[in-house]
Design a protein around this motif. Structure first.
Motif, PDB file in Angstrom:
ATOM      1  N   THR A  58       0.829  -1.209   0.000  1.00 19.60           N
ATOM      2  CA  THR A  58       0.000   0.000   0.000  1.00 19.60           C
ATOM      3  C   THR A  58       0.864   1.260   0.000  1.00 19.60           C
ATOM      4  O   THR A  58       1.955   1.268   0.550  1.00 19.60           O
ATOM      5  CB  THR A  58      -0.918   0.053   1.233  1.00 19.60           C
ATOM      6  N   TYR A  59       0.339   2.317  -0.631  1.00 17.64           N
ATOM      7  CA  TYR A  59       0.978   3.628  -0.506  1.00 17.64           C
ATOM      8  C   TYR A  59       0.194   4.535   0.425  1.00 17.64           C
ATOM      9  O   TYR A  59       0.643   5.632   0.744  1.00 17.64           O
ATOM     10  CB  TYR A  59       1.201   4.299  -1.875  1.00 17.64           C
ATOM     11  N   MET A  60      -0.973   4.085   0.857  1.00 21.94           N
ATOM     12  CA  MET A  60      -1.807   4.822   1.824  1.00 21.94           C
ATOM     13  C   MET A  60      -2.620   3.784   2.578  1.00 21.94           C
ATOM     14  O   MET A  60      -2.980   2.751   2.010  1.00 21.94           O
ATOM     15  CB  MET A  60      -2.849   5.701   1.115  1.00 21.94           C
ATOM     16  N   ALA A  61      -2.951   4.102   3.816  1.00 21.91           N
ATOM     17  CA  ALA A  61      -3.805   3.196   4.588  1.00 21.91           C
ATOM     18  C   ALA A  61      -5.222   3.190   3.999  1.00 21.91           C
ATOM     19  O   ALA A  61      -5.660   4.182   3.411  1.00 21.91           O
ATOM     20  CB  ALA A  61      -3.868   3.657   6.035  1.00 21.91           C
ATOM     21  N   ARG A  62      -5.901   2.071   4.164  1.00 17.73           N
ATOM     22  CA  ARG A  62      -7.280   1.932   3.672  1.00 17.73           C
ATOM     23  C   ARG A  62      -8.200   2.954   4.341  1.00 17.73           C
ATOM     24  O   ARG A  62      -8.090   3.208   5.535  1.00 17.73           O
ATOM     25  CB  ARG A  62      -7.767   0.512   4.005  1.00 17.73           C
ATOM     26  N   VAL A  63      -9.108   3.515   3.536  1.00 15.45           N
ATOM     27  CA  VAL A  63     -10.138   4.409   4.069  1.00 15.45           C
ATOM     28  C   VAL A  63     -11.434   3.615   4.158  1.00 15.45           C
ATOM     29  O   VAL A  63     -11.790   2.898   3.226  1.00 15.45           O
ATOM     30  CB  VAL A  63     -10.366   5.615   3.122  1.00 15.45           C
ATOM     31  N   GLU A  64     -12.139   3.756   5.272  1.00 15.78           N
ATOM     32  CA  GLU A  64     -13.442   3.094   5.414  1.00 15.78           C
ATOM     33  C   GLU A  64     -14.486   4.188   5.580  1.00 15.78           C
ATOM     34  O   GLU A  64     -14.781   4.628   6.694  1.00 15.78           O
ATOM     35  CB  GLU A  64     -13.423   2.142   6.604  1.00 15.78           C
ATOM     36  N   ALA A  65     -15.024   4.649   4.460  1.00 14.29           N
ATOM     37  CA  ALA A  65     -15.982   5.758   4.503  1.00 14.29           C
ATOM     38  C   ALA A  65     -17.365   5.239   4.902  1.00 14.29           C
ATOM     39  O   ALA A  65     -17.738   4.113   4.584  1.00 14.29           O
ATOM     40  CB  ALA A  65     -16.042   6.451   3.149  1.00 14.29           C
ATOM     41  N   ASP A  66     -18.079   6.101   5.592  1.00 15.07           N
ATOM     42  CA  ASP A  66     -19.436   5.781   6.062  1.00 15.07           C
ATOM     43  C   ASP A  66     -20.440   6.505   5.149  1.00 15.07           C
ATOM     44  O   ASP A  66     -20.090   6.896   4.026  1.00 15.07           O
ATOM     45  CB  ASP A  66     -19.534   6.236   7.525  1.00 15.07           C
ATOM     46  N   ARG A  67     -21.628   6.742   5.646  1.00 10.34           N
ATOM     47  CA  ARG A  67     -22.679   7.328   4.793  1.00 10.34           C
ATOM     48  C   ARG A  67     -22.271   8.676   4.196  1.00 10.34           C
ATOM     49  O   ARG A  67     -22.669   9.011   3.091  1.00 10.34           O
ATOM     50  CB  ARG A  67     -23.981   7.458   5.605  1.00 10.34           C
ATOM     51  N   GLU A  68     -21.476   9.443   4.938  1.00  8.77           N
ATOM     52  CA  GLU A  68     -21.059  10.754   4.409  1.00  8.77           C
ATOM     53  C   GLU A  68     -19.747  10.606   3.616  1.00  8.77           C
ATOM     54  O   GLU A  68     -18.780  11.335   3.831  1.00  8.77           O
ATOM     55  CB  GLU A  68     -20.957  11.814   5.521  1.00  8.77           C
ATOM     56  N   PHE A  69     -19.760   9.661   2.686  1.00  5.93           N
ATOM     57  CA  PHE A  69     -18.545   9.356   1.914  1.00  5.93           C
ATOM     58  C   PHE A  69     -18.058  10.546   1.082  1.00  5.93           C
ATOM     59  O   PHE A  69     -16.876  10.664   0.802  1.00  5.93           O
ATOM     60  CB  PHE A  69     -18.776   8.133   1.012  1.00  5.93           C
ATOM     61  N   ASP A  70     -18.995  11.427   0.729  1.00  5.12           N
ATOM     62  CA  ASP A  70     -18.629  12.619  -0.050  1.00  5.12           C
ATOM     63  C   ASP A  70     -17.623  13.487   0.703  1.00  5.12           C
ATOM     64  O   ASP A  70     -16.612  13.908   0.138  1.00  5.12           O
ATOM     65  CB  ASP A  70     -19.892  13.480  -0.254  1.00  5.12           C
ATOM     66  N   ASP A  71     -17.933  13.758   1.974  1.00  6.77           N
ATOM     67  CA  ASP A  71     -17.043  14.581   2.808  1.00  6.77           C
ATOM     68  C   ASP A  71     -15.723  13.856   3.040  1.00  6.77           C
ATOM     69  O   ASP A  71     -14.650  14.460   2.995  1.00  6.77           O
ATOM     70  CB  ASP A  71     -17.680  14.863   4.180  1.00  6.77           C
ATOM     71  N   THR A  72     -15.828  12.568   3.307  1.00  7.41           N
ATOM     72  CA  THR A  72     -14.596  11.788   3.543  1.00  7.41           C
ATOM     73  C   THR A  72     -13.712  11.836   2.306  1.00  7.41           C
ATOM     74  O   THR A  72     -12.495  12.017   2.407  1.00  7.41           O
ATOM     75  CB  THR A  72     -14.962  10.322   3.880  1.00  7.41           C
ATOM     76  N   TYR A  73     -14.335  11.697   1.148  1.00  4.44           N
ATOM     77  CA  TYR A  73     -13.540  11.739  -0.091  1.00  4.44           C
ATOM     78  C   TYR A  73     -12.880  13.114  -0.267  1.00  4.44           C
ATOM     79  O   TYR A  73     -11.689  13.205  -0.588  1.00  4.44           O
ATOM     80  CB  TYR A  73     -14.386  11.409  -1.337  1.00  4.44           C
ATOM     81  N   ALA A  74     -13.667  14.179  -0.045  1.00  3.12           N
ATOM     82  CA  ALA A  74     -13.134  15.533  -0.270  1.00  3.12           C
ATOM     83  C   ALA A  74     -11.912  15.793   0.616  1.00  3.12           C
ATOM     84  O   ALA A  74     -10.933  16.406   0.171  1.00  3.12           O
ATOM     85  CB  ALA A  74     -14.225  16.572  -0.010  1.00  3.12           C
ATOM     86  N   GLN A  75     -11.958  15.287   1.845  1.00  3.39           N
ATOM     87  CA  GLN A  75     -10.808  15.472   2.749  1.00  3.39           C
ATOM     88  C   GLN A  75      -9.622  14.614   2.314  1.00  3.39           C
ATOM     89  O   GLN A  75      -8.467  14.979   2.488  1.00  3.39           O
ATOM     90  CB  GLN A  75     -11.193  15.074   4.170  1.00  3.39           C
ATOM     91  N   TRP A  76      -9.914  13.466   1.773  1.00  2.00           N
ATOM     92  CA  TRP A  76      -8.871  12.491   1.426  1.00  2.00           C
ATOM     93  C   TRP A  76      -8.167  12.830   0.117  1.00  2.00           C
ATOM     94  O   TRP A  76      -6.969  12.546  -0.035  1.00  2.00           O
ATOM     95  CB  TRP A  76      -9.553  11.118   1.352  1.00  2.00           C
ATOM     96  N   GLU A  77      -8.877  13.455  -0.807  1.00  2.64           N
ATOM     97  CA  GLU A  77      -8.335  13.634  -2.157  1.00  2.64           C
ATOM     98  C   GLU A  77      -6.938  14.283  -2.191  1.00  2.64           C
ATOM     99  O   GLU A  77      -6.043  13.769  -2.879  1.00  2.64           O
ATOM    100  CB  GLU A  77      -9.323  14.434  -3.024  1.00  2.64           C
ATOM    101  N   PRO A  78      -6.709  15.390  -1.454  1.00  5.83           N
ATOM    102  CA  PRO A  78      -5.361  15.986  -1.533  1.00  5.83           C
ATOM    103  C   PRO A  78      -4.267  15.049  -1.017  1.00  5.83           C
ATOM    104  O   PRO A  78      -3.147  15.056  -1.539  1.00  5.83           O
ATOM    105  CB  PRO A  78      -5.462  17.232  -0.634  1.00  5.83           C
ATOM    106  N   THR A  79      -4.598  14.224  -0.016  1.00  8.42           N
ATOM    107  CA  THR A  79      -3.574  13.311   0.511  1.00  8.42           C
ATOM    108  C   THR A  79      -3.302  12.184  -0.485  1.00  8.42           C
ATOM    109  O   THR A  79      -2.182  11.680  -0.581  1.00  8.42           O
ATOM    110  CB  THR A  79      -3.977  12.740   1.886  1.00  8.42           C
TER     111      THR A  79
END
Ligand code: FMN
Length: 150
Positions: A120-141
């Motif tokens: 892996t180059y990043m740890a796994r993300v386990e997004a919940d119902r608000e996956f949109d917000d989780t994605y937006a925060q994750w994208e730059p990383t």
């Protein structure tokens, strides 16, 4: 290293496809040659040849299972033994914490990719119902992480 990335998704109702499309657009905007693949069309022995850097965006259905479209792929990944030792990957999972096996498929896929030699180059993300917000925060990383591999 060439700036090639393969982005795979597995979805039932389109959420994972939406997230994968956003990651694909962000990678392209950052100068990457990104290709987008539905796991229902993918074969385990093609993973390593598509691109050595990969992102898997997958939801979980049933009882911790893959979306039905991705069952054949995941079944084959369980019995075949492609050498993924050159692959660098990350998993972005979509799920719902009301279910007991939260992000079960994302976890199982991550485990199997690792058993096959992937790193892996990043740890796994386990997004919940608000996956949109989780994605937006994750994208730059995510972009920073793949740029660090190139
Ligand atoms: C019938 C059903 C079963 C589900 N089972 C799980 C589950 O076992 N674990 C989990 O984390 N999420 C589960 N979910 C939630 C989905 O993974 C979540 O809604 C996700 O955003 C769907 O993404 P998709 O449109 O890409 O398939 C389930 C949803 C439904 C409607």
């Amino acid at each position: 290293m060439p700036k090639d990335i393969a982005i795979y998704y597995a979805t039932m109702t389109g959420n994972s496809e939406l997230v994968a499309q956003r990651a694909h657009d962000a990678a392209k905007a950052a100068g990457w040659n990104s290709t987008l693949h539905n796991l229902c069309d993918a074969k385990p022995d093609e993973l390593a040849s598509n691109a050595q850097i990969a992102l898997f965006v997958v939801s979980t259905w049933g009882d911790g299972e893959p979306p039905s479209d991705a069952e054949d792929f995941f079944g084959a990944l369980g019995t075949e033994t492609p050498d993924l030792s050159a692959m660098r990957y990350a998993v972005f999972g979509l799920g719902d914490s009301d279910y007991e096996l939260f992000n079960g498929f994302a976890r199982n896929l991550d485990q199997r990719l690792s058993e096959l030699g992937g790193k892996t180059y990043m740890a796994r993300v386990e997004a919940d119902r608000e996956f949109d917000d989780t994605y937006a925060q994750w994208e730059p990383t995510f972009i920073e992480a793949i740029n660090g591999l190139a």
